[in-house]
Design a protein around this motif. Structure first.
Motif, mmCIF file in Angstrom:
data_model
loop_
_atom_site.group_PDB
_atom_site.id
_atom_site.type_symbol
_atom_site.label_atom_id
_atom_site.label_comp_id
_atom_site.label_asym_id
_atom_site.label_seq_id
_atom_site.Cartn_x
_atom_site.Cartn_y
_atom_site.Cartn_z
ATOM 1 N N UNK A 20 -5.860 6.555 10.405
ATOM 2 C CA UNK A 20 -5.792 7.192 9.087
ATOM 3 C C UNK A 20 -4.524 6.764 8.365
ATOM 4 N N UNK A 21 -3.431 6.702 9.112
ATOM 5 C CA UNK A 21 -2.167 6.276 8.505
ATOM 6 C C UNK A 21 -2.273 4.848 7.974
ATOM 7 N N UNK A 22 -2.879 3.957 8.733
ATOM 8 C CA UNK A 22 -3.026 2.560 8.303
ATOM 9 C C UNK A 22 -3.782 2.481 6.992
ATOM 10 N N UNK A 23 -4.852 3.240 6.862
ATOM 11 C CA UNK A 23 -5.645 3.228 5.636
ATOM 12 C C UNK A 23 -4.835 3.769 4.461
ATOM 13 N N UNK A 24 -4.118 4.861 4.702
ATOM 14 C CA UNK A 24 -3.324 5.475 3.644
ATOM 15 C C UNK A 24 -2.192 4.541 3.216
ATOM 16 N N UNK A 25 -1.514 3.977 4.199
ATOM 17 C CA UNK A 25 -0.380 3.084 3.907
ATOM 18 C C UNK A 25 -0.828 1.853 3.121
ATOM 19 N N UNK A 26 -1.955 1.288 3.521
ATOM 20 C CA UNK A 26 -2.485 0.110 2.837
ATOM 21 C C UNK A 26 -2.808 0.428 1.389
ATOM 22 N N UNK A 27 -3.353 1.614 1.167
ATOM 23 C CA UNK A 27 -3.743 2.010 -0.185
ATOM 24 C C UNK A 27 -2.527 2.299 -1.064
ATOM 25 N N UNK A 28 -1.391 2.666 -0.431
ATOM 26 C CA UNK A 28 -0.211 3.055 -1.192
ATOM 27 C C UNK A 28 0.806 1.920 -1.337
ATOM 28 N N UNK A 29 0.576 0.789 -0.683
ATOM 29 C CA UNK A 29 1.532 -0.328 -0.774
ATOM 30 C C UNK A 29 1.571 -0.910 -2.181
#
Length: 266
Positions: free
Chosen positions: A257-266
């Protein structure tokens, strides 16, 4: 229901204490993306207890596993802040303070669920749920918030520190009507990702994304969620949470979940 004047005064004082902390939520930042991982309970606060396991041990283990996964994948690109990395007691106020001081971009509080021993069918309850701060929509949500907020009673000066907030009085939760969480949309976004991963990756039953009045979330100034991994009062779920494989699956789910969120917020 009429709210006593003394309670209203106390709630206004508490709102003045925590709301200003959140005013900088949208301040532009150039620092490295920071995630605060909060292992619920600890030290003298055991949290929920099963037949052989306790919440504070499970949450710390899963939090450490999540930390390792993030550090291995991102290295210096992501800064991980742990509110506790050993078996110590940390107040709700200080947990939020650690995240705020680090100017975290995301706050993940890890917990394990349970219900009162008098609850019928408690050993059959199962499933993960991810909460964002907000008004409790059901009595069940309120009960979870009361239990998690009840940890403040272990602090010697809790009445003064939390300005008279009583975690056992439903009237106290009017505080969550005194302001709006400016990070609600992003909190729900991550909560939905985490809930989906806990179902698909960790194999937990779906208890849904919910809202309730958690002080530790209200006092943070970034997108924040509180995760209930499963019910420790269910022997089957307790066995899952007790094992290395089960804990790793929970950590993997939160990491995905963190990976998806981080990718979307980069």
């Amino acid at each position: 229901m009429q709210i006593p004047t003394l309670i209203i005064s106390s709630l206004c004082a508490l709102a003045a204490l925590v709301v200003p902390v959140r005013l900088g939520a949208d301040t532009p930042k150039s620092h490295t993306f920071t995630v605060a991982i909060d292992a619920g309970h600890g030290g003298k606060d055991y949290g929920c207890r099963g037949k052989t396991q306790n919440e504070k041990t499970i949450t710390l283990d899963v939090a450490k596993r999540l930390n390792k996964l993030i550090e291995k994948e991102y290295g210096d690109s992501v800064n991980v802040v742990m509110t506790r990395d050993r078996d110590i007691f940390v107040s709700l106020y200080d947990r939020a303070g650690i995240a705020n001081d680090a100017e975290a971009d995301l706050f993940i509080s890890i917990h394990v669920n349970s219900v009162d021993k008098r609850t019928k069918g408690r050993t059959k309850l199962s499933g993960a749920s991810v909460y964002t701060v907000g008004l409790h929509k059901t009595e069940a949500n309120l009960a979870v918030a009361m239990r998690e907020n009840g940890v403040i009673e272990l602090e010697e000066d809790f009445s003064q520190k939390y300005q008279g907030f009583d975690p056992n009085m439903s009237e106290s939760y009017i505080i969550f009507e005194l302001g709006q969480n400016r990070n609600m949309a992003r909190s729900i976004e991550f909560a939905s990702m985490a809930q989906n991963e806990l179902i698909t990756t960790a194999g937990r039953a779906d208890k849904g994304v919910r809202q309730a009045g958690f002080l530790v979330l209200w006092a943070t100034k970034m997108p924040a969620v509180l995760v209930e991994l499963d019910f420790i009062c269910n022997p089957t779920c307790e066995a899952f949470l007790a094992g290395d494989k089960g804990r790793q699956k929970c950590a993997d789910a939160l990491f995905n979940a963190f990976k998806k969120y981080y990718k979307a917020k980069k």
